[in-house]
Every structure is written in C-alpha cells, then in structure tokens.
Write a protein that holds these residues in place. Structure first.
Motif, PDB file in Angstrom:
ATOM      1  N   LYS A   7     -26.307 -12.270 -91.108  1.00 58.99           N
ATOM      2  CA  LYS A   7     -26.619 -11.994 -89.694  1.00 58.99           C
ATOM      3  C   LYS A   7     -27.241 -13.222 -89.045  1.00 58.99           C
ATOM      4  CE  LYS A   7     -25.765  -7.738 -88.504  1.00 58.99           C
ATOM      5  NZ  LYS A   7     -25.890  -6.725 -89.526  1.00 58.99           N
ATOM      6  N   ARG A   8     -26.910 -13.430 -87.781  1.00 61.22           N
ATOM      7  CA  ARG A   8     -27.607 -14.466 -87.009  1.00 61.22           C
ATOM      8  C   ARG A   8     -29.014 -13.968 -86.743  1.00 61.22           C
ATOM      9  NH1 ARG A   8     -24.783 -18.599 -84.386  1.00 61.22           N
ATOM     10  NH2 ARG A   8     -26.546 -19.153 -83.092  1.00 61.22           N
ATOM     11  N   VAL A   9     -29.951 -14.862 -86.719  1.00 59.63           N
ATOM     12  CA  VAL A   9     -31.325 -14.420 -86.525  1.00 59.63           C
ATOM     13  C   VAL A   9     -31.953 -15.245 -85.413  1.00 59.63           C
ATOM     14  CG1 VAL A   9     -32.083 -15.996 -88.374  1.00 59.63           C
ATOM     15  CG2 VAL A   9     -33.542 -14.093 -87.719  1.00 59.63           C
ATOM     16  N   GLY A 187     -42.633 -27.975 -81.218  1.00 58.67           N
ATOM     17  CA  GLY A 187     -42.185 -26.613 -80.970  1.00 58.67           C
ATOM     18  C   GLY A 187     -41.133 -26.141 -81.935  1.00 58.67           C
ATOM     19  N   ASN A 188     -40.609 -24.940 -81.616  1.00 63.71           N
ATOM     20  CA  ASN A 188     -39.686 -24.263 -82.515  1.00 63.71           C
ATOM     21  C   ASN A 188     -40.322 -24.048 -83.879  1.00 63.71           C
ATOM     22  OD1 ASN A 188     -37.645 -23.889 -80.679  1.00 63.71           O
ATOM     23  ND2 ASN A 188     -36.695 -25.866 -81.111  1.00 63.71           N
ATOM     24  N   GLU A 256     -27.562 -32.287 -89.850  1.00 64.36           N
ATOM     25  CA  GLU A 256     -28.098 -31.271 -88.937  1.00 64.36           C
ATOM     26  C   GLU A 256     -27.761 -29.864 -89.432  1.00 64.36           C
ATOM     27  OE1 GLU A 256     -28.076 -33.614 -84.701  1.00 64.36           O
ATOM     28  OE2 GLU A 256     -26.436 -32.218 -85.080  1.00 64.36           O
ATOM     29  N   TYR A 257     -28.635 -28.935 -89.075  1.00 61.83           N
ATOM     30  CA  TYR A 257     -28.426 -27.523 -89.400  1.00 61.83           C
ATOM     31  C   TYR A 257     -28.350 -26.749 -88.088  1.00 61.83           C
ATOM     32  CZ  TYR A 257     -29.242 -22.800 -91.066  1.00 61.83           C
ATOM     33  OH  TYR A 257     -29.117 -21.457 -91.305  1.00 61.83           O
ATOM     34  N   GLU A 258     -27.533 -25.705 -88.073  1.00 61.12           N
ATOM     35  CA  GLU A 258     -27.462 -24.907 -86.852  1.00 61.12           C
ATOM     36  C   GLU A 258     -28.566 -23.846 -86.875  1.00 61.12           C
ATOM     37  OE1 GLU A 258     -23.846 -22.772 -86.128  1.00 61.12           O
ATOM     38  OE2 GLU A 258     -24.186 -22.784 -83.963  1.00 61.12           O
ATOM     39  N   PHE A 259     -29.695 -24.214 -86.272  1.00 65.33           N
ATOM     40  CA  PHE A 259     -30.850 -23.322 -86.202  1.00 65.33           C
ATOM     41  C   PHE A 259     -30.588 -22.223 -85.164  1.00 65.33           C
ATOM     42  CE2 PHE A 259     -32.881 -27.060 -88.099  1.00 65.33           C
ATOM     43  CZ  PHE A 259     -33.717 -26.459 -89.040  1.00 65.33           C
ATOM     44  N   PRO A 260     -31.456 -21.208 -85.094  1.00 60.03           N
ATOM     45  CA  PRO A 260     -31.235 -20.138 -84.112  1.00 60.03           C
ATOM     46  C   PRO A 260     -31.099 -20.665 -82.676  1.00 60.03           C
ATOM     47  CG  PRO A 260     -32.932 -19.466 -85.658  1.00 60.03           C
ATOM     48  CD  PRO A 260     -32.575 -20.892 -86.005  1.00 60.03           C
ATOM     49  N   TRP A 261     -31.720 -21.809 -82.348  1.00 61.75           N
ATOM     50  CA  TRP A 261     -31.636 -22.334 -80.973  1.00 61.75           C
ATOM     51  C   TRP A 261     -30.556 -23.412 -80.835  1.00 61.75           C
ATOM     52  CZ3 TRP A 261     -35.451 -23.396 -84.515  1.00 61.75           C
ATOM     53  CH2 TRP A 261     -35.541 -24.720 -84.954  1.00 61.75           C
ATOM     54  N   GLY A 262     -29.896 -23.754 -81.903  1.00 60.62           N
ATOM     55  CA  GLY A 262     -28.846 -24.792 -81.824  1.00 60.62           C
ATOM     56  C   GLY A 262     -28.988 -25.796 -82.951  1.00 60.62           C
ATOM     57  N   TRP A 263     -28.191 -26.882 -82.862  1.00 65.93           N
ATOM     58  CA  TRP A 263     -28.205 -27.861 -83.945  1.00 65.93           C
ATOM     59  C   TRP A 263     -29.499 -28.679 -83.917  1.00 65.93           C
ATOM     60  CZ3 TRP A 263     -24.671 -27.766 -87.733  1.00 65.93           C
ATOM     61  CH2 TRP A 263     -23.485 -27.072 -87.494  1.00 65.93           C
ATOM     62  N   GLY A 264     -30.077 -28.890 -85.097  1.00 65.32           N
ATOM     63  CA  GLY A 264     -31.310 -29.681 -85.186  1.00 65.32           C
ATOM     64  C   GLY A 264     -31.311 -30.500 -86.458  1.00 65.32           C
ATOM     65  N   LEU A 315     -37.563 -24.128 -93.227  1.00 58.90           N
ATOM     66  CA  LEU A 315     -37.137 -23.272 -92.111  1.00 58.90           C
ATOM     67  C   LEU A 315     -35.622 -23.024 -92.157  1.00 58.90           C
ATOM     68  CD1 LEU A 315     -37.828 -21.742 -89.512  1.00 58.90           C
ATOM     69  CD2 LEU A 315     -37.595 -23.896 -88.243  1.00 58.90           C
ATOM     70  N   ALA A 316     -34.876 -24.062 -92.517  1.00 65.03           N
ATOM     71  CA  ALA A 316     -33.414 -23.893 -92.608  1.00 65.03           C
ATOM     72  C   ALA A 316     -33.065 -22.907 -93.725  1.00 65.03           C
ATOM     73  CB  ALA A 316     -32.746 -25.241 -92.866  1.00 65.03           C
TER      74      ALA A 316
END
Ligand code: ATP
Length: 454
Positions: A7-9, A187-188, A256-264, A315-316
């Motif tokens: 699931k996306r979180v 942040g994040n 980069e990893y695709e975090f809940p807010w986008g790529w980071g 976090l990832a």
C-alpha cells in the motif's frame, strides 16, 4: 510474497505509527520539541542500528579493499577552511519581514512568503555549519564547528590509515557518524533534520580510473538497497546537472527513493577528484600524496565518495515496508473487515526478528515460554511479550514488522513439547518441536529473505 504490492502510505501515517510503536519521537517533546531534531525509541534504535550494521557489513567486512574509521565530530577549524566549508557551504536564503520564517531561495516560487504572503528580504548567503566554542572562553579564536559531513575526518587521516595498514591503491575508508547542518528548510520527518547520521566511504584511486569506479559505486549502492528489500521501481539514479554540483565535485549521481511526497535523495555518489587531499596538503603543509610502487609514480589520489544518510535510509525502509490488509478475524481482537497494519521488513532490517508469546499469562505457560525465549535470544533479536490478548500482541508485532512469532500454548506444556511459528507475511502457522525451533526459525527467515529482495 513473490510480488510485493504494498500500500502507498502518507507521511502522517508513518509519523503516527512511529510514535505509537516507539520508533521515532520528537526530541524534547515535553518542552514542545526542538526544530527538526528527532529521537529514536526502543524499536527505531534497532531499525537504525540494523541499517548501519548492514552497511558496515557490506562495505567493510565483506570487502578486502575497505577499512573502517571513527573520527571525532570536533575538528581543527582549519579543516573547514581548507575543505571550503567556511566559504562555500552556504545556501541562499530569504526571510519574511512579517513572520520571520526563513526559506531557501530554491525552495520557493514567487516573491511572497509562502506562509503569510509577507514581503521577503533580498537573498543572503547562510552558512549551514553549527558553531560552538572550545575551552572556557567564548571568543572568536575559540570557535569550533560541529562537522557537517564525516568525510573530512577521513581525508585528514588518509596518510595515517594508508601507512598503518600498508594499503595499496585503490582502497577505501568507511565511517559512520553524526553530522550537523543548520538547514534552513528542514522537514519531512527524519528526511531532512539538523542532526543526522551519515554513512560515508572515501575510495582512493589512481587519477584516470575514477570514472570507472564512480560507475561501480553507483551500482553497488543501488544493489545495497535492493538486497535489503527496497523495491526496484521505487529507486532511481539521477545524474546531477553541472550547475548542481557541489564545489568539490566533477560528477555526482543521487540514488533516489520515491517517498510519500515524491522522489528524494538517499545517497550521493560523487567524484571528489583530488580536491580535498590537495586542499589539505596546501593548508597543512603536509604531504598527502601516494607513491605507487608498481609504476614508481607519485600522485595525489582521486576520490569516489558514496555518502548515504542513515536516517533517510531508515525512513525509506519504513515507507517501503508499510502495508495494510484486511485482518484475519480468527486472530482477533477485531471484527472481520478490520485493518491489519504490517511492516513487511526484510528480516535483517526488522527491529525484532522473533517474538515469543505465551498464549496467555497462565502460570503453566509462562515458565516454558521463558525457556523458549532463552533458547532464541542468543541467536536472534527477540522480544518476549505476555501482556494483553494474543490477538493484540500479534497486531503489535505486525506493526513493528516482526517476521516470526513463536507461540507457546497448553499443548506445548501438556502434550507435545512443540510450539507454533506464525509467519508475518503468509499468516501461516506451523508446529515445530522445541528441540528443532532454532533451525526452523532460521529456515523460515531464509525464505523470507529471498522473498524480500527488491
Ligand atoms: P540535500 O540536497 O537533500 O540537502 P545533500 O545533497 O546536501 O542533501 P550530501 O551532502 O550529499 O547531501 O550528504 C550525503 C547524504 O547525507 C544525503 O544523501 C542524505 O542521505 C544525508 N543527509 C544530508 N543532509 C541531511 C539532513 N539534513 N538530514 C538527514 N540526512 C541528510
């Protein structure tokens, strides 16, 4: 779980799960917290320690060409003058004249304050290093900095390490430790904080071989994340534009990893050339060059640096492991249709590997359950839990991503000397004799490791 369709979180869900389960707390929470600094709770500390240990394993212990180092956070300020951090480690910043919030120029669009629409100041350069004083007197001459990267501790020790280990090039020096940056827009959650941990490795090589090593370390980095379960489609490599390159680098790529807010960015792999060693040679007057016995040449090595953040990586792993599904009503305590939250961590990343749970706190069960726990605890990271109903305890273990739960019931003590192993992902329960338990746990973990590969 051959196909990992998780699931996306969203970030809020992760933040509240982290607080609920003792993964991450806000620093100094009872005083209202402190800007973008976080504490790892009993579960989070195990998660982050696993991340760091696995990186150390992959970097140092599994390789013949890398050695470790643990340099101090405080260094002679000359280090930061030489490295360029005093003059260059700056971000252009604007401040709102009304609410006094500060923003990095490259993070805002338009000319007004994003928070209150107030007027912004002209950009000015802001140095990201924290300053403090060494010794009793608070004066300019006593200023020292909290290191903003661990790398410089490696560069200034290059000759010490090379000479004491008698290493030939190419070889690397790896280090894990705290770094500090007075970020303007942190942040994040634990993605961008003011105190964080880095896992950095400086790989010293012959000039001219650096591009090839740069490619090698990019592949190595991506493989590391996949090996411990991050899904391939959530990872990408982004090569930097010339204008983005830090002052020391001729080429950089981010994983980069695709975090809940986008790529980071999780990690940057940079070609730092001979910039740092030359800068330290010049400022310290010490020779940091290398004599190549084979070619009889003397040169200053080039350096490839994979620099990864332990907090971002944790976090990832957390975001990537998050899943929700309909709960199995048989396990209680909820009704059919209830949600089961489960972190599908790779077994080596999971904060707890095996939980031992007596069916209840019954006096017949507890001594046997403790004995079972004593068998497992020297071999795995275990937790013993006999509070509340068994259903609730399964849920708690699912929410911290424990791969296996071992349950001791009345049959164990009255009949068969066997226990049940419950698998987090398949929800299967198999019965095994206590005498074979450690072996059976190992076998199940091995299967889960294979299934988790990203
Ligand atoms: P960003 O552009 O996201 O600020 P950076 O490019 O300045 O990061 P580097 O100097 O390349 O970061 O540092 C290497 C790694 O250290 C980053 O990939 C990241 O994982 C970690 N890192 C850097 N700054 C922070 C921070 N403020 N909080 C947490 N981790 C960080």
């Amino acid at each position: 779980m051959a196909e990992r369709k998780l699931k996306r979180v969203d970030l809020d869900t992760l933040v509240s799960l982290s607080k609920r389960r003792g993964i991450v707390f806000q620093s100094s929470e009872i005083y209202g917290g402190v800007g973008s600094v976080w504490d790892y709770g009993p579960i989070g500390v195990e998660l982050k320690r696993n991340v760091k240990n696995l990186w150390w394993q992959a970097m140092v212990r599994e390789r013949d060409d890398i050695v470790g180092l643990d340099a101090a956070i405080l260094m002679n300020p000359e280090v930061w003058a030489a490295s360029g951090h005093i003059s260059n480690f700056t971000d252009p910043m604007v401040e709102c004249k009304k609410c006094h919030h500060r923003f990095r120029v490259d993070n805002i669009q338009g000319k007004a304050c994003p928070d209150c629409a107030g007027e912004l100041t002209e950009p000015r350069m802001f140095n990201l290093m924290f300053k403090t004083f060494m010794g009793a007197v608070e004066e300019e001459a006593a200023v020292v900095y909290l290191r903003p990267e661990t790398a410089q501790g490696i560069f200034v020790n290059f000759s010490n390490v090379q000479q004491t280990t008698r290493r030939k090039l190419p070889f690397g020096i790896a280090q894990i430790g705290k770094s500090f940056r007075n970020e303007i827009t942190p942040g994040n959650f634990i993605f961008r904080t003011r105190e964080f941990e880095q896992m950095e490795m400086e790989f010293f090589c012959k000039p001219g071989t650096d591009e090839e090593w740069h490619r090698f370390w990019i592949h190595f980095s991506v493989d590391f994340f996949k090996r411990y379960g991050i899904r391939g489609e959530k990872l990408r490599v982004r090569h930097h534009e010339e204008s983005e390159l830090p002052h020391y680098s001729t080429g950089s790529a981010d994983v980069e990893y695709e975090f809940p807010w986008g790529w980071g960015e999780l990690e940057t792999i940079s070609d730092r050339t001979d910039f740092d060693l030359k800068a330290h040679m010049q400022r310290s007057g010490k020779d940091l060059s290398y004599f190549d016995e084979e070619t009889k040449e003397r040169y200053v090595p080039f350096v490839i640096e994979p620099a990864m953040g332990a907090d971002r990586t944790a976090l990832a792993f957390l975001a990537d492991a998050y899943d929700e599904e309909e709960a199995a009503p048989a396990e209680g305590p909820g009704k059919a249709g209830d949600k089961r939250v489960v972190l599908r961590f790779h077994p080596d990343i999971a904060p707890v590997t095996v939980a031992v749970l007596p069916l209840s706190r019954n006096e017949k069960l507890v001594p046997t359950a403790k004995k079972v726990h004593d068998i497992l605890r020297p071999l795995f990271n275990t937790q013993y839990d006999d509070s509340q109903s068994i259903g609730r305890r399964y849920r708690r273990q699912d929410e911290i991503g424990t791969p296996l739960c071992v349950t001791v019931d009345f049959e164990t003590v009255e009949k068969d000397d066997s226990v049940t192993i419950r698998n987090r992902d398949l929800m299967t329960q198999v019965r095994v004799p206590i005498a074979r338990l450690a072996e059976a746990v190992r076998e199940q973990l091995d299967v889960m490791r294979k299934d988790c590969h990203g």
